[in-house]
Design an enzyme around this catalytic site. Structure first.
Site, PDB file in Angstrom:
ATOM      1  N   PRO A  16      64.743  24.225  95.800  1.00 39.73           N
ATOM      2  CA  PRO A  16      65.617  23.231  96.265  1.00 39.73           C
ATOM      3  C   PRO A  16      66.697  22.858  95.421  1.00 39.73           C
ATOM      4  CG  PRO A  16      63.412  22.268  95.525  1.00 39.73           C
ATOM      5  CD  PRO A  16      63.443  23.681  95.291  1.00 39.73           C
ATOM      6  N   CYS A  17      67.876  23.675  95.076  1.00 38.58           N
ATOM      7  CA  CYS A  17      68.871  23.086  94.222  1.00 38.58           C
ATOM      8  C   CYS A  17      69.655  22.139  94.833  1.00 38.58           C
ATOM      9  CB  CYS A  17      69.757  24.626  94.009  1.00 38.58           C
ATOM     10  SG  CYS A  17      70.180  25.249  95.742  1.00 38.58           S
ATOM     11  N   HIS A  18      69.475  21.445  96.131  1.00 36.78           N
ATOM     12  CA  HIS A  18      70.150  20.681  96.641  1.00 36.78           C
ATOM     13  C   HIS A  18      69.769  19.288  96.127  1.00 36.78           C
ATOM     14  CE1 HIS A  18      66.732  20.999  99.481  1.00 36.78           C
ATOM     15  NE2 HIS A  18      66.889  19.765  99.788  1.00 36.78           N
TER      16      HIS A  18
END
Length: 189
Positions: A143-145
């Site tokens: 989950p780089c967001h």
């Protein structure tokens, strides 16, 4: 000739309430995830540009479950992707450490690039952490967001739609990034 039960690599394009998304997998796990695009064809083109993406569309059970989870996430449900198998063959140790630390962030939880670098054992490398996340092959599952810039800024995002997409994904998780909204203006009466 292979039977369907022997085919373990493939890809799928799925329609969600937020647009068309795509995934590709190997015999070891997920190798690509494409965030929302406006058309099925655009996602298909993006997926097939990458080496190792199989033309097969036969879905093993874990992929069927993943597709259902992605659709649920897109519809606003709290989904935990931490158990999805990922195939990160060929990725260097630094990025593996960053991705592993990012995967530990829960739905709606954020941290900064600097803090993620520290959690991954690479304190003082926020820019390098951002660069690693910018080439994340499986956003959402990694989950780089959920990684934001210092000072409450959104930070960059390499997916279609850029930081606007990142902000929308965070909003879906109940996270607001940026300065607080201005105080309500008085009506004057």
């Amino acid at each position: 000739m292979q039977t369907p039960s022997q085919i373990t690599a493939g890809h799928a394009v799925l329609e969600t309430v937020i647009g068309f998304m795509g995934i590709a997998w190997s015999e070891k796990g997920l190798i690509r995830l494409c965030l929302p695009e406006r058309s099925r064809e655009a996602v298909e083109r993006r997926l097939m540009r990458h080496a190792g993406v199989s033309a097969s569309t036969v879905q093993p059970p874990w992929v069927v479950e993943l597709i259902a989870s992605i659709k649920a996430y897109a519809a606003g449900e709290d989904v935990d992707f931490s158990s999805v198998p990922v195939d990160l063959d060929g990725i260097d140790d630094f990025r593996l450490a960053i991705y592993d630390a990012a995967r530990k962030l829960a739905y709606g939880e954020t941290t900064t690039y600097g803090e993620l670098a520290k959690r991954a054992g690479h304190a003082g490398l926020p820019r390098e952490t951002g660069a690693a996340l910018g080439v994340n092959p499986v956003p959402l599952v990694i989950p780089c967001h959920r990684i934001v810039a210092a000072g409450g800024k959104i930070g960059g995002f390499s997916a279609p739609g850029g930081s606007t997409t990142k902000e929308k994904m965070l909003a879906m998780e109940g996270v607001r990034v940026g300065p607080p909204p201005p105080a309500q203006v008085s009506f004057g009466f």
